[in-house]
Scaffold this active site. Structure first.
Site, PDB file in Angstrom:
ATOM      1  N   GLU A  87     -28.510 -55.051  65.489  1.00 42.32           N
ATOM      2  CA  GLU A  87     -28.416 -54.044  65.338  1.00 42.32           C
ATOM      3  C   GLU A  87     -26.317 -54.168  66.014  1.00 42.32           C
ATOM      4  O   GLU A  87     -25.842 -53.698  65.813  1.00 42.32           O
ATOM      5  CB  GLU A  87     -29.049 -53.390  65.817  1.00 42.32           C
TER       6      GLU A  87
ATOM      7  N   HIS B 294     -22.192 -45.577  56.711  1.00 45.86           N
ATOM      8  CA  HIS B 294     -21.530 -44.324  57.943  1.00 45.86           C
ATOM      9  C   HIS B 294     -22.287 -42.680  57.670  1.00 45.86           C
ATOM     10  O   HIS B 294     -22.279 -41.610  57.399  1.00 45.86           O
ATOM     11  CB  HIS B 294     -19.936 -44.178  57.017  1.00 45.86           C
TER      12      HIS B 294
ATOM     13  N   CYS C 178     -30.805 -44.879  74.664  1.00 45.36           N
ATOM     14  CA  CYS C 178     -30.929 -44.967  72.973  1.00 45.36           C
ATOM     15  C   CYS C 178     -30.727 -43.496  72.650  1.00 45.36           C
ATOM     16  O   CYS C 178     -31.060 -42.597  71.443  1.00 45.36           O
ATOM     17  CB  CYS C 178     -32.036 -45.712  72.350  1.00 45.36           C
TER      18      CYS C 178
END
Length: 123
Positions: free
Chosen positions: A112, A73, A24
């Site tokens: 997530e 986005h 990550c």
């Protein structure tokens, strides 16, 4: 008696976790799911929302502009102003944001991935 309503929303976003000791730390994206939980103790007795604790459309009216502005986005590091927008951070940020406008806000859940989620509840 309590009425617990849940309304879910989906968005796509990217982030990275600066200093993280795993994958990550690199820029990557997720297909997030946000669930807003509201808890109220009564329904409307009359009027256009008769027998509703809250209209799901009223929840959407508060959540959709927030998603458009800060999440969908977007680079969450930029829009949320942190170098580590974890699911926990996102859930707390959303709770604080919506708590100003949605009465009875009880919980926020951020998925997530399909198998990983965080829920933050009013204490």
């Amino acid at each position: 008696m309590r009425y617990v309503l849940e309304k879910s929303f989906a968005f796509e976003a990217m982030h990275l976790l600066v200093g993280h000791d795993g994958k990550c730390a690199r820029p990557h994206g997720h297909s997030y799911k946000l669930t807003v939980g509201v808890s109220l103790d009564r329904v409307h007795a009359d009027g256009p929302k008769k027998n509703m604790a809250m209209d799901f459309g009223d929840i959407s009216a508060q959540v959709k502009p927030m998603i458009e502005r800060y999440f969908d986005h977007r680079n969450l590091n930029e829009t949320l102003g942190t170098d580590s927008p974890t699911a926990e951070y996102i859930a707390e940020w959303v709770f604080d944001y919506l708590n100003q406008t949605i009465s009875g806000l009880e919980a926020i859940t951020i998925n997530e991935t399909a198998t990983s989620s965080v829920t933050i509840r009013r204490s």
